[in-house]
Design a protein around this motif. Structure first.
Motif, PDB file in Angstrom:
ATOM      1  N   ASP A  50      20.121  83.196  46.880  1.00 29.40           N
ATOM      2  CA  ASP A  50      20.919  83.239  48.273  1.00 29.40           C
ATOM      3  C   ASP A  50      20.432  84.158  48.982  1.00 29.40           C
TER       4      ASP A  50
ATOM      5  N   ARG B 158      18.798  83.096  53.124  1.00 29.37           N
ATOM      6  CA  ARG B 158      19.367  83.748  54.480  1.00 29.37           C
ATOM      7  C   ARG B 158      18.172  84.355  55.236  1.00 29.37           C
TER       8      ARG B 158
ATOM      9  N   ALA C  60      18.241  77.698  46.569  1.00 28.16           N
ATOM     10  CA  ALA C  60      19.674  78.046  46.318  1.00 28.16           C
ATOM     11  C   ALA C  60      20.754  77.007  46.272  1.00 28.16           C
TER      12      ALA C  60
ATOM     13  N   SER D 184      26.812  85.554  41.301  1.00 27.38           N
ATOM     14  CA  SER D 184      26.529  84.785  42.473  1.00 27.38           C
ATOM     15  C   SER D 184      27.863  84.966  43.344  1.00 27.38           C
TER      16      SER D 184
ATOM     17  N   GLN E 242      28.715  82.599  45.405  1.00 25.73           N
ATOM     18  CA  GLN E 242      28.994  81.236  45.555  1.00 25.73           C
ATOM     19  C   GLN E 242      29.975  80.796  44.543  1.00 25.73           C
TER      20      GLN E 242
END
Length: 356
Positions: free
Chosen positions: A182, A186, A195, A256, A258
């Protein structure tokens, strides 16, 4: 495949009989406890020149160990150890493509092949170090390693086990660290599909949470998605199982930012359990049944990750306490590293802060 040591039932039962209570330092100051355990690992395994030696596993050095020490140095705020550990890796392990030869012993590299988990974690540690220590040169080093990963260790959107594993696509699910992916997404859009593939890949490795992930497997891609077939070791030796490779996946997944990825860690809780006496078992069959009576701190950390990902922080903390106590009774490179990582990854934001 890295050799792992196994712990006996007697030691675990002895520590459980003592009450396995949460120490005041762990309950009142989780960040301090995490940093203390990180420093313990660094003290015991990082040599003055920066080499991380696995004294209990033949006295060799692996790229994984260098990356572990770098991450734990970031967590501990120890720039000197971070620098020494990375410079040793650059001098002795780094290849022309930026990746790290995985095994070193007797004063030389004995296997020049990289392992993608160590490469990914080293790149992540360098990015973290650049930010934590205000040292932009580490970001340049991270970029070089990341470029090598993208060039030679990724097939489609799948991180495979190394350059040798592209065809057929040989994977070790515990090599996937969604938080690192992740972060890299970015910084570089080429990481975005890697990702984004994580929830589907974890589902493929666990039959959507109905099975534990295997240590090793092969992946195939079709229009309907990725299929993962569990396998023994790439050499053909061993059994298909969830052991001291695969048990890392719930921990990385629970880390994570997420929610969809963390939910995959929580889904494994019924298969791993929450009773320290049984959750410590590794290896297991993929249906969760024990394949051995061996106990290991990492198995407890994996159980803590699954509990914490589901919001049960009290059980998470109880299991982490058990992991720390077992690692103290049965010390070793892998045990001490993962007891420390359990604290750092699951109880603190010393590496990544999802709120930011």
């Amino acid at each position: 495949m890295r050799l792992r040591t196994a712990a006996g039932l007697g030691a675990l039962l002895a520590l459980l009989a003592s009450g396995c209570s949460t120490s005041s330092s762990a309950s009142d100051n989780p960040t301090g406890q995490a940093q203390a355990e990180a420093r313990d690992f660094l003290r015991d395994y990082v040599q003055p020149d920066g080499e991380v030696v696995r004294f209990d596993q033949g006295g060799d050095t692996v790229s994984e160990g260098q990356a572990y020490a770098m991450l734990l140095s970031v967590a501990a705020g120890d720039r000197d150890t971070f620098e020494r550990t990375w410079r040793w890796a650059v001098t002795h392990l780094q290849r022309p493509d930026g990746l790290l030869a995985w095994q070193y012993a007797g004063g030389k590299v004995i296997d020049p092949q990289p392992a993608s988990d160590a490469d990914l974690l080293a790149a992540w540690a360098l990015d973290l170090g650049a930010r934590r220590f205000a040292a932009p040169a580490y970001e340049i080093d991270s970029q070089r390693v990341r470029e090598g990963i993208l060039t030679t260790e990724v097939a489609g959107s799948v991180l495979v086990a190394g350059p040798w594993a592209v065809q057929p696509m040989t994977i070790n699910p515990s090599y996937w660290t969604p938080a690192a992916m992740d972060r890299f997404a970015r910084l570089d859009p080429r990481w975005a599909p890697i990702a984004a593939a994580m929830p589907g890949l974890i589902d493929a490795a666990t039959d959507s949470g109905r099975l534990l992930p295997p240590d090793w497997g092969t992946a195939s891609v079709a229009l309907t998605g990725v299929t993962i077939t569990p396998t023994p070791l790439p050499s053909g030796a061993g059994s298909i199982q969830y052991s001291l490779d695969a048990a890392r996946l719930p921990v990385w997944t629970a880390t994570s930012c997420q929610p969809a990825v963390r939910a995959r860690a929580a889904s494994l809780r019924p298969l791993i359990g929450t009773d320290p006496a049984t959750a410590a078992i590794a290896p297991r069959n993929l249906d969760g049944t024990p394949a051995s009576s061996d106990r290991q701190p990492l198995a407890l950390v994996a159980a803590a990750a699954a509990a914490g990902a589901g919001g049960d922080t009290a059980t998470r903390d109880r299991l982490l306490d058990a992991a720390t106590q077992l690692a103290d009774k049965l010390p070793g490179y892998y045990a001490k590293a993962w007891a420390a990582f359990g604290r750092v990854l699951l109880q603190t934001s010393l590496l990544e802060d999802c709120s930011s």
